[in-house]
Write a protein that holds these residues in place. Sequence first.
Motif, PDB file in Angstrom:
ATOM      1  N   ASP A  32      -9.797   3.954  -4.653  1.00 39.98           N
ATOM      2  CA  ASP A  32      -8.580   3.301  -5.107  1.00 39.98           C
ATOM      3  C   ASP A  32      -8.275   3.640  -6.570  1.00 39.98           C
ATOM      4  OD1 ASP A  32     -10.687   1.910  -6.205  1.00 39.98           O
ATOM      5  OD2 ASP A  32      -9.883  -0.076  -5.751  1.00 39.98           O
ATOM      6  N   ARG A  33      -8.991   4.615  -7.097  1.00 33.58           N
ATOM      7  CA  ARG A  33      -8.830   5.057  -8.481  1.00 33.58           C
ATOM      8  C   ARG A  33      -7.401   5.531  -8.715  1.00 33.58           C
ATOM      9  NH1 ARG A  33      -8.529   9.556 -11.271  1.00 33.58           N
ATOM     10  NH2 ARG A  33      -9.875  10.116 -12.978  1.00 33.58           N
ATOM     11  N   ARG A  34      -6.803   5.028  -9.765  1.00 36.00           N
ATOM     12  CA  ARG A  34      -5.450   5.436 -10.140  1.00 36.00           C
ATOM     13  C   ARG A  34      -5.494   6.789 -10.852  1.00 36.00           C
ATOM     14  NH1 ARG A  34      -1.863   2.358  -7.596  1.00 36.00           N
ATOM     15  NH2 ARG A  34      -2.452   0.195  -7.634  1.00 36.00           N
ATOM     16  N   SER A  58      -2.686   5.887  -6.379  1.00 44.20           N
ATOM     17  CA  SER A  58      -4.118   6.148  -6.271  1.00 44.20           C
ATOM     18  C   SER A  58      -4.391   7.544  -5.715  1.00 44.20           C
ATOM     19  CB  SER A  58      -4.764   5.118  -5.344  1.00 44.20           C
ATOM     20  OG  SER A  58      -4.278   5.293  -4.022  1.00 44.20           O
TER      21      SER A  58
END
Length: 112
Positions: free
Chosen positions: A77-79, A41
């Motif tokens: 929490d964005r990948r 992330s």
Amino acid sequence: TDVLKPGSRVDRSQLSAELLLSLIGDLPSVTVRRKVLLEISLKSVLLMLKLGKRSAVEQLLRDGHGYINNERSEAGDRRISEDDLLGGQVMLVGAGKKKKGLVRVKDEPGPP
């Protein structure tokens, strides 16, 4: 360069892999294997770059102050994705307006 100025308004369309690679040495940077990078992330990347302590980074991300290539990331929490890599090899990340860092990709050697 304008990319390094706090609160820079240089948008992604003005960034290039060549420009970012020329900034290595001027910004904190890490080199990460592509496979690993695409599984983590933005929060993990910011912590790798030591752009803040865990609690500070988490707060910045909750408040919407995480950036990838000078574009705000609404989700902490964005990948990381292939689309984030300029020229398939580098990206600029930010924690707030002033703390920025570079991530270079190291490709794994292919099968013989």
